[in-house]
Design a protein around this motif. Structure first.
Motif, PDB file in Angstrom:
ATOM      1  N   PHE A 156       0.811  -1.218   0.000  1.00  0.00           N
ATOM      2  CA  PHE A 156       0.000   0.000   0.000  1.00  0.00           C
ATOM      3  C   PHE A 156       0.846   1.271   0.000  1.00  0.00           C
ATOM      4  O   PHE A 156       0.444   2.294  -0.547  1.00  0.00           O
ATOM      5  CB  PHE A 156      -0.935  -0.025   1.217  1.00  0.00           C
ATOM      6  N   HIS A 157       2.032   1.213   0.635  1.00  0.00           N
ATOM      7  CA  HIS A 157       2.860   2.415   0.750  1.00  0.00           C
ATOM      8  C   HIS A 157       4.019   2.437  -0.245  1.00  0.00           C
ATOM      9  O   HIS A 157       4.994   3.172  -0.062  1.00  0.00           O
ATOM     10  CB  HIS A 157       3.390   2.543   2.184  1.00  0.00           C
ATOM     11  N   GLY A 158       3.912   1.620  -1.279  1.00  0.00           N
ATOM     12  CA  GLY A 158       5.004   1.527  -2.253  1.00  0.00           C
ATOM     13  C   GLY A 158       5.056   2.693  -3.222  1.00  0.00           C
ATOM     14  O   GLY A 158       4.309   3.674  -3.101  1.00  0.00           O
ATOM     15  N   ILE A 159       5.945   2.545  -4.215  1.00  0.00           N
ATOM     16  CA  ILE A 159       6.151   3.624  -5.190  1.00  0.00           C
ATOM     17  C   ILE A 159       5.465   3.347  -6.530  1.00  0.00           C
ATOM     18  O   ILE A 159       5.421   4.215  -7.401  1.00  0.00           O
ATOM     19  CB  ILE A 159       7.661   3.847  -5.447  1.00  0.00           C
ATOM     20  N   SER A 160       4.960   2.147  -6.721  1.00  0.00           N
ATOM     21  CA  SER A 160       4.408   1.787  -8.037  1.00  0.00           C
ATOM     22  C   SER A 160       3.100   2.512  -8.328  1.00  0.00           C
ATOM     23  O   SER A 160       2.929   3.081  -9.412  1.00  0.00           O
ATOM     24  CB  SER A 160       4.190   0.275  -8.122  1.00  0.00           C
ATOM     25  N   ARG A 161       2.165   2.443  -7.386  1.00  0.00           N
ATOM     26  CA  ARG A 161       0.874   3.094  -7.644  1.00  0.00           C
ATOM     27  C   ARG A 161       1.037   4.590  -7.900  1.00  0.00           C
ATOM     28  O   ARG A 161       0.449   5.119  -8.851  1.00  0.00           O
ATOM     29  CB  ARG A 161      -0.114   2.807  -6.504  1.00  0.00           C
TER      30      ARG A 161
END
Ligand code: RFL
Ligand code: PHB
Length: 379
Positions: A156-161
């Motif tokens: 949820f806190h990644g960089i992809s979205r």
């Protein structure tokens, strides 16, 4: 470095995707921000759907799960001080596997490393480039990976979205869960979901001697308000079963949220798992949704690398989202049904109880819950 599929994140979605791609003969590399020990120690999900457990077996990583996991054929709903068993297997022919997410992660890391798949742990400053062109790239401190496709499995806190424009659909619930892992026998052989006037409680487990127990609390609850004695007393009250206290090995508060990002793909970047959607944990769906996504994504990538077909890749987002939204609906519904809402009128509380009565006394009502709980089809 060059590979066919660059995977960001070594959680259940990234690790299982790597495993499935490997079985299709597709090369991949995983980049992960945290250490191996951190990934393997993170206590989270505990319930695998029937077909998620089968995916582990089919992927050749189900041996320890079948040996150490606990196969459950039913689940208890408790309200108005009484237990009501939902006969999952009798109603659906399927079961669930109680096996900790950190064990899944350990098994998948070991299998991927044994297969020679590079997992770059503790990789800082991961960034994504060129996803709308033919040559996407994952860049990080001191290196880069050129790939044909990128799988954003970074939670949820990644960089992809954030690297692609999406529409977010969101619900924040006015409560959280205080979860403990304790060295004590679970109060019952099956999971107990309890609706109580003081709030929701859940009794789960990791083994016959390790309990995983949850209490509904305020969303921003300070753990300091919950000394061990208060936790045990409240679990006893809400669960109504004999609770045997034991050493608390881990304690934490989780906020509750539903979120879906649409679409789950832009160009050569594909989102899977929590990076694209999260659910409140009441339905035990988060990790299982990750499994559904990667089953679909692996199949679509396999079709592409087999004969250049892009049909399945183009349909990935819309196909995945149909399953995602159904699990979102189930998680939202079970959360709304089981929790205490401060703003509920006595009428609304009675509605919850009537619905629980219906679900537990009508075979049709019970079948609806059971069908969703053991899991809708993965593909
Ligand atoms: P994860 O597990 O969050 O993994 C993402 C990985 O990406 C890494 N990462 C990065 N790496 C490189 N560069 C970056 N910039 C990065 N940013 C992040 C992270 O370090 C991490 O290793 O996502 P994934 O793989 O999609 O898996 C999703 C599941 O973890 C999640 O859905 C479940 O844990 C949810 N969940 C449950 N799911 C179930 O199916 N059944 C359950 O019973 C269940 N219970 C739960 C749950 C989640 C809970 N919490 C704590 C949120 C119970 C709880 C309390
Ligand atoms: C867990 O065992 O951690 C667990 C079980 C069921 C849920 C959520 C978490 O719904």
């Amino acid at each position: 470095m060059r590979t066919q599929v660059g995977i960001i994140g070594a959680g259940p979605s990234g690790l299982l995707l790597a495993r499935l791609l490997h079985l299709h003969g597709i090369g991949c590399v995983i980049v992960e921000a945290r250490s191996r020990a951190y990934c393997e120690g993170r206590i989270r999900a505990g319930v695998m759907e029937h077909d998620a457990a089968q995916m582990m077996r089919d992927a050749g990583v189900g041996e320890r799960m079948d040996r150490e996991g606990l196969l459950h054929h039913g689940v208890i709903l408790r309200f108005n001080g009484r237990d009501h068993r939902i006969d999952l297997t009798g109603l659906t022919g399927k079961s669930i596997m109680v096996y900790g997410q950190h064990e899944v992660v350990k098994d998948l890391i070991a299998a991927n490393l044994a297969a020679g798949i590079p997992i770059l742990f503790e990789t800082p400053d991961v960034a994504i480039h060129g996803i709308t062109g033919p040559a996407p790239r994952i860049a990080f401190q001191n290196g880069a990976i050129d790939c044909d496709f990128i799988a954003g499995c970074d939670g949820f806190h990644g960089i992809s979205r954030p690297a692609m424009p999406v529409q977010g659909f969101d619900r924040i619930y006015p409560f959280g869960w205080l979860g403990i892992l304790s060295q004590s026998p679970p109060p019952h052989e099956e999971l107990i979901y309890a609706s109580h006037d003081n709030g929701f409680a859940l009794a789960s487990m990791r083994s016959p001697t390790i309990s995983r127990l949850y209490l509904q609390v305020a969303p921003d609850e300070d753990e300091a308000n919950w000394p061990d004695e208060r936790i045990w007393a409240e679990l006893q009250t809400r669960l109504g079963h004999h609770i045997v206290p034991g050493p608390i090995l881990q304690k934490g508060v989780t906020a509750m949220r539903s979120f879906v990002a649409e679409p789950m793909q832009l160009g050569r970047l594909f989102l899977a798992g929590d990076s694209a959607h999260i659910v409140p944990p009441t339905g035990a769906k988060g990790m299982n949704l990750a499994y559904g996504d990667v089953a679909l994504l692996a199949r679509a990538l396999a079709a592409y690398f087999a004969d250049g077909s892009e049909t399945d890749l183009a349909g990935y987002s819309s196909t995945a989202l149909r399953r995602v939204w159904k699990a979102e609906r189930f998680s939202w519904w079970l959360t709304s049904l089981m929790h205490r809402f401060e703003n509920h009128t006595p009428f609304e509380r009675r509605m919850q109880q009537a619905e629980l009565d219906y679900i537990t006394s009508s075979p049709t009502g019970a079948a609806t819950l059971a069908e969703n709980y053991v899991g809708l089809p993965m593909l």
